[in-house]
Design an enzyme around this catalytic site. Sequence first.
Site, PDB file in Angstrom:
ATOM      1  N   SER A  67      21.437   5.254   6.290  1.00 24.83           N
ATOM      2  CA  SER A  67      21.667   6.683   6.154  1.00 24.83           C
ATOM      3  C   SER A  67      23.141   7.035   5.961  1.00 24.83           C
ATOM      4  CB  SER A  67      21.063   7.380   7.374  1.00 24.83           C
ATOM      5  OG  SER A  67      21.203   8.763   7.276  1.00 24.83           O
ATOM      6  N   ASP A 274      23.119  13.407   2.444  1.00 22.67           N
ATOM      7  CA  ASP A 274      23.674  12.257   3.162  1.00 22.67           C
ATOM      8  C   ASP A 274      23.300  10.989   2.384  1.00 22.67           C
ATOM      9  OD1 ASP A 274      20.982  11.937   3.778  1.00 22.67           O
ATOM     10  OD2 ASP A 274      21.382  11.199   5.798  1.00 22.67           O
ATOM     11  N   ALA A 370      20.448  21.022  13.233  1.00 23.70           N
ATOM     12  CA  ALA A 370      21.608  21.721  12.679  1.00 23.70           C
ATOM     13  C   ALA A 370      22.263  20.883  11.578  1.00 23.70           C
ATOM     14  CB  ALA A 370      22.611  22.018  13.782  1.00 23.70           C
ATOM     15  N   ASN A 371      22.198  19.542  11.708  1.00 26.82           N
ATOM     16  CA  ASN A 371      22.866  18.676  10.737  1.00 26.82           C
ATOM     17  C   ASN A 371      22.118  18.555   9.406  1.00 26.82           C
ATOM     18  OD1 ASN A 371      20.761  16.866  11.171  1.00 26.82           O
ATOM     19  ND2 ASN A 371      21.901  15.687  12.687  1.00 26.82           N
ATOM     20  N   PRO A 495      23.711  12.122  26.679  1.00 24.58           N
ATOM     21  CA  PRO A 495      24.098  10.827  26.120  1.00 24.58           C
ATOM     22  C   PRO A 495      23.563  10.711  24.694  1.00 24.58           C
ATOM     23  CG  PRO A 495      22.219  10.561  27.593  1.00 24.58           C
ATOM     24  CD  PRO A 495      22.602  12.015  27.652  1.00 24.58           C
ATOM     25  N   THR A 498      22.305   7.218  19.537  1.00 23.91           N
ATOM     26  CA  THR A 498      22.659   6.331  18.431  1.00 23.91           C
ATOM     27  C   THR A 498      24.054   5.742  18.542  1.00 23.91           C
ATOM     28  OG1 THR A 498      23.519   8.159  17.122  1.00 23.91           O
ATOM     29  CG2 THR A 498      21.200   7.634  16.817  1.00 23.91           C
ATOM     30  N   ARG A 503      27.866  13.154  24.308  1.00 15.76           N
ATOM     31  CA  ARG A 503      28.286  14.268  23.451  1.00 15.76           C
ATOM     32  C   ARG A 503      28.390  15.556  24.265  1.00 15.76           C
ATOM     33  NH1 ARG A 503      27.841  12.024  18.428  1.00 15.76           N
ATOM     34  NH2 ARG A 503      25.950  10.862  17.959  1.00 15.76           N
TER      35      ARG A 503
HETATM   36  C1  LIG Z   1      24.354  15.797  17.406  1.00 16.20           C
HETATM   37  C2  LIG Z   1      23.702  15.048  16.307  1.00 16.20           C
HETATM   38  O1  LIG Z   1      23.912  15.384  15.135  1.00 16.20           O
HETATM   39  N1  LIG Z   1      22.934  13.999  16.654  1.00 16.20           N
HETATM   40  C3  LIG Z   1      22.251  13.147  15.672  1.00 16.20           C
HETATM   41  C4  LIG Z   1      22.331  11.696  16.114  1.00 16.20           C
HETATM   42  O2  LIG Z   1      21.714  11.575  17.372  1.00 16.20           O
HETATM   43  P1  LIG Z   1      22.476  11.289  18.759  1.00 16.20           P
HETATM   44  O3  LIG Z   1      21.376  10.952  19.726  1.00 16.20           O
HETATM   45  O4  LIG Z   1      23.182  12.562  19.099  1.00 16.20           O
HETATM   46  O5  LIG Z   1      23.459  10.185  18.526  1.00 16.20           O
HETATM   47  O6  LIG Z   1      21.623  10.886  15.180  1.00 16.20           O
HETATM   48  C5  LIG Z   1      20.214  11.189  15.087  1.00 16.20           C
HETATM   49  C6  LIG Z   1      19.575  10.186  14.153  1.00 16.20           C
HETATM   50  O7  LIG Z   1      20.136  10.201  12.881  1.00 16.20           O
HETATM   51  C7  LIG Z   1      20.026  12.632  14.620  1.00 16.20           C
HETATM   52  O8  LIG Z   1      18.660  12.927  14.617  1.00 16.20           O
HETATM   53  C8  LIG Z   1      20.792  13.569  15.559  1.00 16.20           C
HETATM   54  O9  LIG Z   1      20.742  14.890  15.102  1.00 16.20           O
HETATM   55 MG   LIG Z   2      19.805  10.157   6.499  1.00 17.62          MG
END
Ligand SMILES: CC(=O)N[C@H]1[C@@H](OP(=O)(O)O)O[C@H](CO)[C@@H](O)[C@@H]1O
Ligand SMILES: [Mg+2]
Length: 541
Positions: A67, A274, A370-371, A495, A498, A503
């Site tokens: 990704s 992306d 949001a992303n 936490p 990924t 955060r």
């Molecule tokens: C704040 C943020 O953008 N977190 C992302 C990120 O997850 P985290 O658990 O925050 O690392 O990666 C995920 C997988 O790609 C996505 O689903 C998610 O939106």
């Molecule tokens: Mg992707």
Amino acid sequence: MASVNIDNLNSLSNLHPKPENTFAYGTAGFRMKAELLDSVIFRTGILASLRSKKLDGKVIGVMITASHNPAADNGVKVVDPLGEMMEGAWESHATALANAPSNEHLFDAIHTMVSTLKIDLTKPANVVFGRDTRPSGEALVAALVDGLKVLGAQSTDYGILTTPQLHYITRCLNTAGTPEAYGEPSAEGYYKKLAAAFKILVEGKPRLSPLILDCANGVGAPKFKEMLPYLGDSFSVKIVNDDVEDASKLNLNTQQRAPIGLKTAAGERYASFDGDADRIVYYYQDEDNTFKLLDGDKIAGLAAMYIIDLVKSAGIDDISVGVVQTAYANGASTQYLRNTLNVPVSCVPTGVKHLHHEALKYDVGVYFEANGHGTVLFSPSALKTIYAAEGSSPAQAVAIRSLRALSEVINQTVGDAFSDLFLVETILTQRQWSPKVWDQAYTDLPNRLVKVVVQDRSIFKTVDAERKLTEPAGLQDAIDAIVLKFSHGRSFVRPSGTEDVVRVYAEAATRPETDELAFRIGGLVFDYNSCGSGARPREFI
Ligand SMILES: CC(=O)N[C@H]1[C@@H](OP(=O)(O)O)O[C@H](CO)[C@@H](O)[C@@H]1O
Ligand SMILES: [Mg+2]
């Protein structure tokens, strides 16, 4: 019950020795430096074969991509028969296979799965796979193919695809010949389906100015170009960042501003994909030169507004629309959805599978992170209603036709940057709106995301869709005490699933207050019971 041919397993597995590392199948499947993935992907071939056998030979998808990660990374995800992410309960089996330290342990891990999950090894296994443009993809495909040989799976290599295309193809193959047939199982079938629906949706409307589309030098570039002939003159686009030959350029985009090398001008409309084209955000430049982001929350608001209107115009009153967000959704977007559009909004933990699952509860469920990852799900009963409706006036008939086409243009399997682009372009074309008009629905609260590197992120436990911490004890009370001092303040700590960080999200009435809130909470987390690791970031208060 049949058993695995151990000689075959040994000789194939010897070609893909496991490194010392420990692997975990998480929100994004397996994802890390490509050079560590050979054995993991080989074993994912075995996992996908077992999953297919368990499901009576239904086709399972495997996508090799990392990704938005840097070019040196790669990864793999398994796709269930209807194009959903693999069932959560299987993630621990994926992890167990990936971590088996020797061939013998791998053999045992397979047999543990076979007996606990009651898998009949005599059943057929069918697997399809694709990959993004990363240079490491080809060798990893070879590892996957070896993995598929262990249990004699039938397989098809679909070559280079976007992630959502592989999800689409998987669903098409499993629904072919049924009343739920999803389309032709090929990239071409995908283009035809989306383009035909989009043409219906913009029929008779003046075309918008060309969209400037940044493909992050990823797989979206060649694939979107492949689609152009199917769109004819229904859509006009200028593609930028389409160099997939030079891998170092992949995903050079940055957060909350225009991609490197793209000069934005007022009056234009921009979008960015992306690296594997399952996420999209829009943006534009205001007359006073400020960069304005139209993120997943803005897309969800636009889509919900449009669908509610369309359902009303169609004279259909028994379809309810709902929206699903995560805690990262801007507070102003949630207010807009609840108070202006009057739609129910659910908040779920981060990760597409949680959003998707919750969206299934509505007749029409709009979900977006949001992303920019998200889609719209139409329930079988909503589709039935939409296809049975006739309409008692020409206006109603037009709205019904649009609703039908909308359900075709939207990828129901997973968030899809192409589909979401056509969804947004449809609405902007129908309304003849500029991005600025779209942006006027509500004004985002300033927000900031901060990473805190901690010694052990597993000590952070959350409840209430990740909006509250229960552990470390006392930290949530300390956060609440700080947030109280800020007008429109909101902040939460969780936490990452990924990355090895915690955060911090913060929003407040103004930019300076937002930054102060984020850095105060960042500092609080870093210092709390000496959780932080390494140097304390200088901006933390
Ligand atoms: C704040 C943020 O953008 N977190 C992302 C990120 O997850 P985290 O658990 O925050 O690392 O990666 C995920 C997988 O790609 C996505 O689903 C998610 O939106
Ligand atoms: Mg992707």
